[in-house]
Design a protein around this motif. Structure first.
Motif, PDB file in Angstrom:
ATOM      1  N   ALA A 159       0.831  -1.209   0.000  1.00  0.00           N
ATOM      2  CA  ALA A 159       0.000   0.000   0.000  1.00  0.00           C
ATOM      3  C   ALA A 159       0.865   1.257   0.000  1.00  0.00           C
ATOM      4  CB  ALA A 159      -0.910  -0.009   1.221  1.00  0.00           C
ATOM      5  N   THR A 160       0.540   2.169  -0.902  1.00  0.00           N
ATOM      6  CA  THR A 160       1.257   3.450  -0.955  1.00  0.00           C
ATOM      7  C   THR A 160       0.354   4.601  -0.501  1.00  0.00           C
ATOM      8  OG1 THR A 160       0.642   3.599  -3.284  1.00  0.00           O
ATOM      9  CG2 THR A 160       2.853   2.773  -2.796  1.00  0.00           C
ATOM     10  N   VAL A 161      -0.950   4.442  -0.727  1.00  0.00           N
ATOM     11  CA  VAL A 161      -1.936   5.411  -0.228  1.00  0.00           C
ATOM     12  C   VAL A 161      -2.950   4.606   0.576  1.00  0.00           C
ATOM     13  CG1 VAL A 161      -3.782   7.022  -0.869  1.00  0.00           C
ATOM     14  CG2 VAL A 161      -1.635   6.998  -2.164  1.00  0.00           C
ATOM     15  N   SER A 162      -3.092   4.938   1.852  1.00  0.00           N
ATOM     16  CA  SER A 162      -3.989   4.110   2.672  1.00  0.00           C
ATOM     17  C   SER A 162      -5.446   4.374   2.312  1.00  0.00           C
ATOM     18  CB  SER A 162      -3.749   4.366   4.157  1.00  0.00           C
ATOM     19  OG  SER A 162      -3.982   5.712   4.474  1.00  0.00           O
ATOM     20  N   GLY A 163      -6.251   3.321   2.379  1.00  0.00           N
ATOM     21  CA  GLY A 163      -7.670   3.451   2.074  1.00  0.00           C
ATOM     22  C   GLY A 163      -8.408   4.202   3.165  1.00  0.00           C
ATOM     23  N   TRP A 164      -8.001   3.914   4.412  1.00  0.00           N
ATOM     24  CA  TRP A 164      -8.645   4.560   5.562  1.00  0.00           C
ATOM     25  C   TRP A 164      -7.566   4.718   6.629  1.00  0.00           C
ATOM     26  CZ3 TRP A 164     -12.581   1.532   9.126  1.00  0.00           C
ATOM     27  CH2 TRP A 164     -12.993   2.368  10.174  1.00  0.00           C
ATOM     28  N   SER A 165      -7.206   5.942   6.913  1.00  0.00           N
ATOM     29  CA  SER A 165      -6.153   6.183   7.899  1.00  0.00           C
ATOM     30  C   SER A 165      -6.734   6.075   9.304  1.00  0.00           C
ATOM     31  CB  SER A 165      -5.549   7.568   7.678  1.00  0.00           C
ATOM     32  OG  SER A 165      -4.587   7.830   8.659  1.00  0.00           O
ATOM     33  N   MET A 166      -6.235   5.084  10.040  1.00  0.00           N
ATOM     34  CA  MET A 166      -6.697   4.892  11.420  1.00  0.00           C
ATOM     35  C   MET A 166      -5.542   5.251  12.349  1.00  0.00           C
ATOM     36  SD  MET A 166      -8.235   1.162  10.553  1.00  0.00           S
ATOM     37  CE  MET A 166      -9.810   0.962  11.361  1.00  0.00           C
ATOM     38  N   ARG A 167      -5.836   5.682  13.549  1.00  0.00           N
ATOM     39  CA  ARG A 167      -4.751   6.029  14.476  1.00  0.00           C
ATOM     40  C   ARG A 167      -4.174   4.731  15.047  1.00  0.00           C
ATOM     41  NH1 ARG A 167      -3.045  10.322  18.005  1.00  0.00           N
ATOM     42  NH2 ARG A 167      -4.029  11.802  16.625  1.00  0.00           N
ATOM     43  N   LEU A 168      -2.972   4.381  14.624  1.00  0.00           N
ATOM     44  CA  LEU A 168      -2.387   3.096  15.011  1.00  0.00           C
ATOM     45  C   LEU A 168      -1.136   3.226  15.869  1.00  0.00           C
ATOM     46  CD1 LEU A 168      -2.612   1.372  11.499  1.00  0.00           C
ATOM     47  CD2 LEU A 168      -4.245   1.173  13.370  1.00  0.00           C
ATOM     48  N   TYR A 226     -10.137  -3.012  12.880  1.00  0.00           N
ATOM     49  CA  TYR A 226      -8.764  -2.482  12.820  1.00  0.00           C
ATOM     50  C   TYR A 226      -7.823  -3.553  12.268  1.00  0.00           C
ATOM     51  CZ  TYR A 226      -9.133   1.902  15.605  1.00  0.00           C
ATOM     52  OH  TYR A 226      -9.398   3.177  16.056  1.00  0.00           O
ATOM     53  N   LEU A 227      -7.891  -4.746  12.896  1.00  0.00           N
ATOM     54  CA  LEU A 227      -6.935  -5.809  12.558  1.00  0.00           C
ATOM     55  C   LEU A 227      -7.128  -6.283  11.116  1.00  0.00           C
ATOM     56  CD1 LEU A 227      -7.232  -7.741  15.937  1.00  0.00           C
ATOM     57  CD2 LEU A 227      -5.248  -6.436  15.155  1.00  0.00           C
ATOM     58  N   ASP A 228      -8.398  -6.369  10.675  1.00  0.00           N
ATOM     59  CA  ASP A 228      -8.653  -6.776   9.285  1.00  0.00           C
ATOM     60  C   ASP A 228      -8.049  -5.779   8.307  1.00  0.00           C
ATOM     61  OD1 ASP A 228      -9.901  -9.029  10.086  1.00  0.00           O
ATOM     62  OD2 ASP A 228     -11.956  -8.328   9.726  1.00  0.00           O
ATOM     63  N   ASN A 229      -8.199  -4.495   8.622  1.00  0.00           N
ATOM     64  CA  ASN A 229      -7.642  -3.477   7.727  1.00  0.00           C
ATOM     65  C   ASN A 229      -6.116  -3.513   7.705  1.00  0.00           C
ATOM     66  OD1 ASN A 229      -9.486  -1.397   6.290  1.00  0.00           O
ATOM     67  ND2 ASN A 229     -10.543  -1.880   8.188  1.00  0.00           N
ATOM     68  N   ILE A 230      -5.513  -3.831   8.874  1.00  0.00           N
ATOM     69  CA  ILE A 230      -4.039  -3.840   8.930  1.00  0.00           C
ATOM     70  C   ILE A 230      -3.465  -5.121   8.313  1.00  0.00           C
ATOM     71  CG2 ILE A 230      -2.017  -3.774  10.465  1.00  0.00           C
ATOM     72  CD1 ILE A 230      -3.864  -2.355  12.538  1.00  0.00           C
ATOM     73  N   PHE A 231      -4.018  -6.268   8.732  1.00  0.00           N
ATOM     74  CA  PHE A 231      -3.353  -7.540   8.391  1.00  0.00           C
ATOM     75  C   PHE A 231      -4.035  -8.342   7.279  1.00  0.00           C
ATOM     76  CE2 PHE A 231      -2.195  -6.835  12.913  1.00  0.00           C
ATOM     77  CZ  PHE A 231      -0.833  -6.686  12.730  1.00  0.00           C
ATOM     78  N   VAL A 232      -5.335  -8.175   7.085  1.00  0.00           N
ATOM     79  CA  VAL A 232      -6.035  -8.990   6.080  1.00  0.00           C
ATOM     80  C   VAL A 232      -6.151  -8.204   4.766  1.00  0.00           C
ATOM     81  CG1 VAL A 232      -8.111 -10.327   5.555  1.00  0.00           C
ATOM     82  CG2 VAL A 232      -7.280 -10.185   7.926  1.00  0.00           C
ATOM     83  N   ALA A 233      -6.909  -7.093   4.802  1.00  0.00           N
ATOM     84  CA  ALA A 233      -7.067  -6.295   3.578  1.00  0.00           C
ATOM     85  C   ALA A 233      -5.822  -5.443   3.313  1.00  0.00           C
ATOM     86  CB  ALA A 233      -8.294  -5.410   3.705  1.00  0.00           C
ATOM     87  N   LYS A 234      -5.052  -5.192   4.365  1.00  0.00           N
ATOM     88  CA  LYS A 234      -3.822  -4.389   4.259  1.00  0.00           C
ATOM     89  C   LYS A 234      -4.075  -3.037   3.584  1.00  0.00           C
ATOM     90  CE  LYS A 234      -0.793  -8.316   4.566  1.00  0.00           C
ATOM     91  NZ  LYS A 234       0.174  -9.211   4.020  1.00  0.00           N
ATOM     92  N   THR A 235      -5.121  -2.370   4.072  1.00  0.00           N
ATOM     93  CA  THR A 235      -5.434  -1.050   3.521  1.00  0.00           C
ATOM     94  C   THR A 235      -4.668   0.048   4.249  1.00  0.00           C
ATOM     95  OG1 THR A 235      -7.267  -0.744   5.058  1.00  0.00           O
ATOM     96  CG2 THR A 235      -7.778  -1.817   2.962  1.00  0.00           C
ATOM     97  N   VAL A 236      -4.056  -0.305   5.368  1.00  0.00           N
ATOM     98  CA  VAL A 236      -3.331   0.680   6.164  1.00  0.00           C
ATOM     99  C   VAL A 236      -2.282  -0.057   7.002  1.00  0.00           C
ATOM    100  CG1 VAL A 236      -4.957   0.556   8.122  1.00  0.00           C
ATOM    101  CG2 VAL A 236      -3.678   2.659   7.750  1.00  0.00           C
ATOM    102  N   SER A 237      -1.241   0.633   7.400  1.00  0.00           N
ATOM    103  CA  SER A 237      -0.243   0.021   8.289  1.00  0.00           C
ATOM    104  C   SER A 237       0.291   1.107   9.227  1.00  0.00           C
ATOM    105  CB  SER A 237       0.897  -0.602   7.473  1.00  0.00           C
ATOM    106  OG  SER A 237       1.621   0.414   6.833  1.00  0.00           O
ATOM    107  N   PRO A 238       0.842   0.705  10.378  1.00  0.00           N
ATOM    108  CA  PRO A 238       1.285   1.717  11.336  1.00  0.00           C
ATOM    109  C   PRO A 238       2.333   2.676  10.773  1.00  0.00           C
ATOM    110  CG  PRO A 238       1.234  -0.432  12.373  1.00  0.00           C
ATOM    111  CD  PRO A 238       0.999  -0.653  10.909  1.00  0.00           C
ATOM    112  N   GLU A 239       3.181   2.183   9.857  1.00  0.00           N
ATOM    113  CA  GLU A 239       4.265   3.054   9.398  1.00  0.00           C
ATOM    114  C   GLU A 239       3.846   3.991   8.262  1.00  0.00           C
ATOM    115  OE1 GLU A 239       4.284  -0.213   9.237  1.00  0.00           O
ATOM    116  OE2 GLU A 239       5.098  -0.960   7.345  1.00  0.00           O
ATOM    117  N   MET A 240       2.601   3.851   7.773  1.00  0.00           N
ATOM    118  CA  MET A 240       2.168   4.748   6.695  1.00  0.00           C
ATOM    119  C   MET A 240       1.890   6.137   7.258  1.00  0.00           C
ATOM    120  SD  MET A 240      -0.340   2.386   4.400  1.00  0.00           S
ATOM    121  CE  MET A 240      -0.255   3.381   2.917  1.00  0.00           C
ATOM    122  N   PRO A 241       2.139   7.177   6.463  1.00  0.00           N
ATOM    123  CA  PRO A 241       1.789   8.523   6.920  1.00  0.00           C
ATOM    124  C   PRO A 241       0.310   8.558   7.296  1.00  0.00           C
ATOM    125  CG  PRO A 241       3.051   8.621   4.894  1.00  0.00           C
ATOM    126  CD  PRO A 241       2.726   7.175   5.112  1.00  0.00           C
TER     127      PRO A 241
END
Lengths: 435, 285
Positions: free
Chosen positions: A191-200, A247-262
């Protein structure tokens, strides 16, 4: 010749020294006669607002000197704790969330508001009961309501159009579906642009507050009251599981966001995320930093946090009048419209016409034109609320980095139960645990 | 004696009194705001033992302090030796300055620069690693890597001071011993290992104590690398001083934070005594 010269220089020197001393004395007298007021804020973006109010007040008090000291919120909270507990005679207007101010009021570290301010705050024409109650303690008014933090969805309309999405998500399930459609990836699938930025990630309680906002959409709450001043953890249940799972599905399953993304407003303004949930101040921030950004806002599926911030006045007894005058001036209609237009925080006063701003900036609609059944929650005014949120945040950061939790309901439940126990232990220690 | 009384009084007030008062506070429950301050005995210490945030802070701080020590001492010794044996070089002044600058540079801008270096997406470190086919790493978000980042930053800062002290030590070593060793056929590295290292033990003791103590006091580095400035947060590496500040001024638990300070004081004292024991006795032998 030299003697003569030194003789003529001596009186000149004496005159010069006398002049400098006189000027120094006069300026000292002038500054002694000038009224000085300090404003402590936890939001740097609020500094221009307080300066604007000070300018207006100078018409009535030409000698008034207002020092606005606006720093990051967490540092501001530490400054207030140290400043108020160590005393001081300087007149200081202090900006504090109602939930945080309770501790100081319990310990009589902030004076009550004068009668004219109290009747202004209690007038239902000016403020709804929620706001006047938050500025009061045991029925007595101590603060002047000013603005509130209230969340809404911000979304990038160009990214939505590119993904074939015509309107904002309306349910939490749709939030995840949209995030999967909106995420942009490089050739390797990262992912280069997150789908949904969550506070992680990050320090402090913000992670827990944002989690609570999402939890609220599922009908849960980090803390539940028994209605008699006692509280208990309210997230070790289905609502908590659904929230953490999302939260976990977005981070680890769909991978729409990650903690290190802006993340957060900066990422949204730079086009590094397609949507995120934040308060109204982002509108003012976007206007300054990314005026060409194509975006819109939308109410959240069920409701939002409503976190009122008030102004309190500290200082030598009997000399706080100018502080209260300043606090009252912040609530003049012209100043409140200025606040909404130039800073973006939502004023709490109700009988003011904000339409000139809301019509000009449609993004405010999500904050003022929400559905009738829209529900609000706020942080409880109890002593250990910051400690509870900080500890929940620390646990959530661990969860957001643990891939084994994703898709494993039993593990998620165990994690939530453990975190809830920690919260209840704190409440027990403080004698605040509900049965 | 009377002449130094004022100095002693000031020292006692600014140095000893805070320590004694912190010890006293650790037996009380005090929220900094309240006039009530009930005595609770060892309750704060009992709670500390079961507090996972304190345990995590203690483990992280210990790893960071020893990590910095393990990197700094040998590196400083070798760098000081290289600079000392190249004192005739025109660039010797440059070497000394270059090594010492990180120690005098203001911590905040330095840490901000390192934050950029470690940035997962835009950082030059990952860019450099990609040349060698290494996958980009989330330096500031991975629980292990984020601790390593703090160790690197602290070591980078501590190195200059350690090198400077070692250089003073090298300059005071007797030249005759090295000449005798050379006559006996000892090589440069052999002289360094069998002469310099043993003779510099008092310096090593001093530098290691100072480095370890400052390692246990790590705070700003962890705070800045993980500060939640918008758009660029990192993983908060919990360290003892950060935990103390949080308990004092965010959670309003001054007595509890004081008990953490007492534990930190005890650890530092104990480790200093151990270091003195290990290095001083062997140094004498």
């Amino acid at each position: 010749m030299n003697m003569q010269s030194s003789r003529t220089k001596a009186p000149a020197r004496a005159t010069l020294i006398a002049g400098v001393c006189g000027a120094f004395f006069m300026s000292a007298m002038a500054s002694a006669s000038a009224e000085t007021l300090t404003v402590w804020s936890g939001y740097p973006e609020m500094a221009p607002f307080y300066e604007h109010v000070a300018e207006g007040l100078k018409k009535k008090h030409p000698d008034l000197q207002v020092k606005v000291e606006a720093i990051a919120l967490r540092e501001h909270e530490k400054r207030v704790a140290l400043g108020l507990s160590s005393g001081g005679s300087d007149i200081t207007v202090i900006e504090l969330a109602g939930s945080t101010a309770t501790r100081y009021l319990e310990n009589e570290l902030l004076p009550k508001a004068p009668d004219d301010v109290a009747s202004f705050v209690k007038d239902p024409q000016n403020f709804g009961t929620f706001f006047s109650d938050t500025a009061s303690y045991d029925g007595t008014v101590y603060g002047m309501p000013l603005f509130r933090g209230q969340g809404a969805l911000y979304y990038n309309t160009e990214m939505f159009a590119a993904a074939g999405l015509t309107e904002p998500p309306k349910t939490m399930d749709e939030y995840s579906e949209y995030a999967s459609k909106l995420v942009q990836r490089d050739a390797s699938g990262k992912a280069t642009v997150s789908g949904w930025s969550m506070r992680l990630s990050g320090g402090g309680q913000g992670i827990a507050e944002k989690f609570w906002v999402n939890l609220h959409q599922y009908g849960g709450a980090l803390l539940e009251t028994d209605g008699h001043g006692k509280w208990k953890a309210g997230f070790a249940n289905e609502a908590g599981r659904k929230t953490l799972k999302q939260y976990l599905d977005n981070i680890f399953v769909a991978k729409t966001v990650s903690p290190e993304m802006p993340a957060d407003a900066d990422a949204f303004e730079r086009g590094q995320t397609a949507m995120f949930i934040r308060e109204s101040w982002v509108i003012g921030d976007i206007a300054k930093k990314a005026p060409n950004l194509k975006y819109a806002t939308a109410p959240l599926p069920k409701g939002s946090i409503g976190l009122p911030t008030n102004l309190y006045v500290a200082g030598e007894e009997g000399k706080t009048q100018i502080g209260w005058e300043f606090a009252k001036a912040t609530n003049e209609p012209e100043n409140l419209v200025w606040l909404l237009k130039n800073v973006g925080w939502l004023p709490n006063r109700s009988n003011v016409d904000y339409s000139s701003v809301t019509k000009e900036q449609p993004a405010f609609a999500a904050f003022v034109d929400y559905p009738k059944d829209y529900s609000f929650f706020t942080l409880p005014s109890i002593g250990p609320v910051e400690e509870i949120l900080t500890r929940v945040a620390a646990q959530l950061v661990i969860a957001f980095g643990d891939a084994s939790l994703a898709g494993d309901d039993a593990k998620i439940d165990a994690f939530l139960a453990k975190t809830a126990d920690e919260v209840n232990t704190i409440l027990t220690r403080e004698g605040l645990l509900a049965k | 004696m009377m002449a130094i009384l004022p100095t002693l009084a000031i020292f006692a007030y600014v140095r000893l009194y805070p320590i004694v008062d912190t010890l006293r506070l650790s037996f009380y429950k005090w929220d900094i705001l309240s006039k009530r301050k009930p005595f609770i005995g060892l309750e704060n210490f009992r709670e500390l033992m079961g507090d996972h945030l304190f345990q995590s802070a203690l483990i992280n701080t210990t790893i960071i302090a020893f990590g910095v020590l393990i990197i700094t001492i040998p590196a400083a010794l070798v760098i000081a030796a290289l600079i000392f044996y190249r004192t005739r070089s025109r660039l010797s002044g440059f070497y000394e300055t270059a090594v010492f600058i990180p120690h005098v540079v203001s911590l905040v801008p330095a840490a901000m620069a390192w934050k950029w270096i470690f940035d997962a997406r835009l950082g030059p470190l990952n860019a450099a690693l990609s040349f060698f086919g290494v996958e980009p790493q989330a330096w500031l978000f991975d629980p292990v890597l984020s601790v390593i980042c703090i160790i690197v930053l602290c070591s980078w800062q501590a190195l200059g001071y350690a090198v400077l002290i070692y250089l003073v030590g090298f300059k005071n070593l007797p030249v005759s011993l090295y000449e005798a060793a050379r006559l006996d056929g000892a090589s440069g590295p052999q002289s360094f290992w069998h002469l310099s290292v043993p003779m510099l033990k008092p310096i090593t003791l001093y530098v290691s104590v100072v480095t370890l103590i400052s390692g246990f006091n790590v705070y700003a580095q962890a705070f800045i690398l993980a500060s939640d400035a918008q758009g660029a947060p990192g993983r908060q590496v919990r360290v003892l001083v950060l935990d103390m500040l949080e308990n004092s001024f965010r959670n309003y638990r001054v007595g509890y934070a004081a008990s953490e300070a007492v534990v930190l004081l005890a650890i530092v004292l104990l480790l200093t005594l151990v270091q003195f024991g290990l290095l001083r006795e062997k140094g004498k032998a």
